[in-house]
Write an enzyme that holds these catalytic residues in place. Structure first.
Site: not given
Ligand SMILES: NC(=O)c1ccc[n+]([C@@H]2O[C@H](COP(=O)([O-])OP(=O)(O)OC[C@H]3O[C@@H](n4cnc5c(N)ncnc54)[C@H](OP(=O)(O)O)[C@@H]3O)[C@@H](O)[C@H]2O)c1
Length: 306
Positions: A221, A269
């Site tokens: 983001r 994006h």
């Molecule tokens: N640009 C785009 O087109 C696009 C598309 C899709 C997603 N995204 C972004 O990608 C993000 C991640 O997606 P995902 O599916 O991989 O999410 P996810 O499975 O929920 O994984 C989030 C990761 O971030 C870690 N995390 C969260 N808060 C943290 C903190 N305070 N300190 C350190 N690590 C932290 C989590 O730790 P834990 O493992 O310990 O829970 C987990 O490893 C989404 O939230 C979205 O914003 C962008």
């Protein structure tokens, strides 16, 4: 069973066709004010009125992985918020990040400029061992990206909120280990959810900790990155460049320095798009599991914000 569809800026017709085929027997309809109470909803950027009028939803399926915008709204208390987990996004993220990394590491922009100028010239190969890639966020997307990057023999670090073990990845966890993780990384990839803890995480202090010649890839983001801090560190020479897919304001406003910066590459994006058929199949599978009283993956924990 009723399923309401309430997705802003989305062509509803193919979604309705797909959802009806995947959920035979369900009444799937586009929500309008005053519509009957639904059991489930498929949403993207719904208006507050939708949530206020649908207090009895069992689950609300967000057709994206990030729920930061949704969590700003007043949500029905008893409703589970379920995000897409993967649904074809992780392979796209892996493609995007590997492209950005290899394009930078192999200096393809320079070769492109040279060949456009009809110049046949070689650059000295860089040492892969000096391009440790640090991935912030080791969730569904981050872990897949880490594995893809490791396939190219780059050293890989990962940072998450809770401790993790990923084969081939040096894992760090929690705020206490962030400085160590950054100091051990040269290319920084952001795949964190946007929460109160992660907002502005790529700021002057943290980006300064990256190894000299650092490179930033933001695919999470825009609000994870402090724009002016990135620009300052590019100016100072501490950072070599950045590839950015997400921005504080989208579309990126006209005149923003990122548009024309010679060492910043931007994309609109688009690093991992929601794929309709994969998403519909995943949502239908989760609805069926919930109807059977089972649990599903991708449920958002409101207290932690992702
Ligand atoms: N640009 C785009 O087109 C696009 C598309 C899709 C997603 N995204 C972004 O990608 C993000 C991640 O997606 P995902 O599916 O991989 O999410 P996810 O499975 O929920 O994984 C989030 C990761 O971030 C870690 N995390 C969260 N808060 C943290 C903190 N305070 N300190 C350190 N690590 C932290 C989590 O730790 P834990 O493992 O310990 O829970 C987990 O490893 C989404 O939230 C979205 O914003 C962008």
């Amino acid at each position: 069973m009723r399923v309401a569809f309430c997705c802003t800026d989305t062509d509803s017709a193919p979604w309705l066709t797909g959802l009806r085929a995947a959920l035979p027997g369900a009444e799937v309809f586009v929500w309008q004010p005053g519509a009957p109470q639904a059991d489930y909803a498929v949403v993207w950027a719904p208006p507050q009125q939708f949530l206020d009028e649908q207090p009895q939803l069992k689950a609300l399926f967000n057709i994206g992985a990030g729920v930061d915008a949704l969590l700003k709204l007043r949500l029905p208390e008893a409703t589970q918020i379920v995000r897409l987990d993967d649904a074809g996004m992780s392979v796209q993220m892996a493609e995007y990040v590997c492209h950005a990394l290899i394009r930078h590491y192999r200096e393809f922009d320079h070769y492109e400029a040279d060949t456009r100028a009809s110049k046949w010239s070689f650059r000295k190969p860089q040492s892969r061992a000096e391009f440790t890639v640090g991935i912030m966020g080791l969730g569904v997307l981050g872990e897949r990206v880490a594995r893809a990057v490791a396939q190219f023999d780059f050293p890989v670090n990962g940072w998450s909120r809770t401790p993790k073990q990923v084969h081939g990845v040096q894992c760090y966890a929690a705020a206490e280990e962030l400085p160590q993780f950054l100091a051990a990384s040269r290319v920084l990839v952001c795949l964190l959810p946007l929460t109160a803890e992660t907002r502005d995480v790529m700021n002057l202090a943290n980006l300064s900790r990256l190894q000299p010649g650092g490179y930033v890839i933001n695919v999470a983001r825009g609000a994870h990155l402090v724009d002016e801090d990135l620009l300052a560190l590019l100016d100072s020479g501490h950072l070599a460049g950045a590839m950015l897919d997400v921005f504080r304001t989208e579309p990126l406003p006209a005149g923003h320095p990122f548009w024309s910066h010679p060492r910043i590459t931007i994309t609109p994006h688009t690093s991992a798009r929601t794929l309709r058929s994969e998403s519909i199949a995943q949502i239908a599978g989760k609805v069926a599991a919930m109807q059977r009283g089972g649990s599903v993956a991708g449920v958002v924990h409101l207290s932690r914000g992702y």
